[in-house]
Design an enzyme around this catalytic site. Sequence first.
Site, PDB file in Angstrom:
ATOM      1  N   MET A 109       0.778   0.717   1.582  1.00  0.00           N
ATOM      2  CA  MET A 109       1.330   1.963   2.123  1.00  0.00           C
ATOM      3  C   MET A 109       1.613   2.963   1.009  1.00  0.00           C
ATOM      4  O   MET A 109       1.458   4.169   1.182  1.00  0.00           O
ATOM      5  CB  MET A 109       2.607   1.706   2.927  1.00  0.00           C
ATOM      6  CG  MET A 109       2.391   0.851   4.169  1.00  0.00           C
ATOM      7  SD  MET A 109       1.159   1.511   5.299  1.00  0.00           S
ATOM      8  CE  MET A 109      -0.148   0.309   5.131  1.00  0.00           C
ATOM      9  N   ASP A 110       1.989   2.447  -0.156  1.00  0.00           N
ATOM     10  CA  ASP A 110       2.244   3.311  -1.310  1.00  0.00           C
ATOM     11  C   ASP A 110       0.940   3.975  -1.765  1.00  0.00           C
ATOM     12  O   ASP A 110       0.912   5.174  -2.062  1.00  0.00           O
ATOM     13  CB  ASP A 110       2.857   2.491  -2.443  1.00  0.00           C
ATOM     14  CG  ASP A 110       4.047   1.682  -1.965  1.00  0.00           C
ATOM     15  OD1 ASP A 110       5.188   2.120  -2.158  1.00  0.00           O
ATOM     16  OD2 ASP A 110       3.823   0.605  -1.374  1.00  0.00           O
ATOM     17  N   ASP A 124      -4.134  22.390  -0.442  1.00  0.00           N
ATOM     18  CA  ASP A 124      -3.215  23.513  -0.640  1.00  0.00           C
ATOM     19  C   ASP A 124      -3.613  24.358  -1.852  1.00  0.00           C
ATOM     20  O   ASP A 124      -3.515  25.585  -1.818  1.00  0.00           O
ATOM     21  CB  ASP A 124      -1.788  22.995  -0.815  1.00  0.00           C
ATOM     22  CG  ASP A 124      -0.804  24.116  -1.089  1.00  0.00           C
ATOM     23  OD1 ASP A 124      -0.713  25.046  -0.258  1.00  0.00           O
ATOM     24  OD2 ASP A 124      -0.131  24.074  -2.135  1.00  0.00           O
TER      25      ASP A 124
END
Length: 156
Positions: A109-110, A124
Amino acid sequence: MTAGGRRMSMVDVTGKKEEIRIAEASGFLRLTEDGVNAVKSGESHPQGKGDPIEVAKVAAILAVKKTPELVPHCHPIKITGVDVDVEVLEDGVKMSVRVKSEGKTGVEMDALTGLVVGLVTLWDMVKYAEKDEEGQYPHTRIENVRVVEKIIKEKE
């Protein structure tokens, strides 16, 4: 503790032995030609936000360290290493995040959290080059996010 009538708890790893844990996640940010050129140029924005790849790598590393704060049932663990690799291709950017730990629970998950935050940060950084005339992102997308490897080794 209950949530909506269902029992909720964090998995107890007390009885598990500490081992070396490694996980690698990879994914792809599909970009337009202008977006790829923005990544290659090292300039993320005309006003100068910095090098898109380097900022995305830092964001990925920070996200790995913040995973237990973002994913409710992830245990706070001792991260011993994070490697972020970026490959710029003609139609986008491939990223992989490899996380190492010594602990009682895995780091998948990390690795996934670091990867996704890294890819979102990259988006972004070059979004000015990705928008169409209406300010939308018809071609930009994150794809193929997955755990490509999970390793558990005995500590020496």
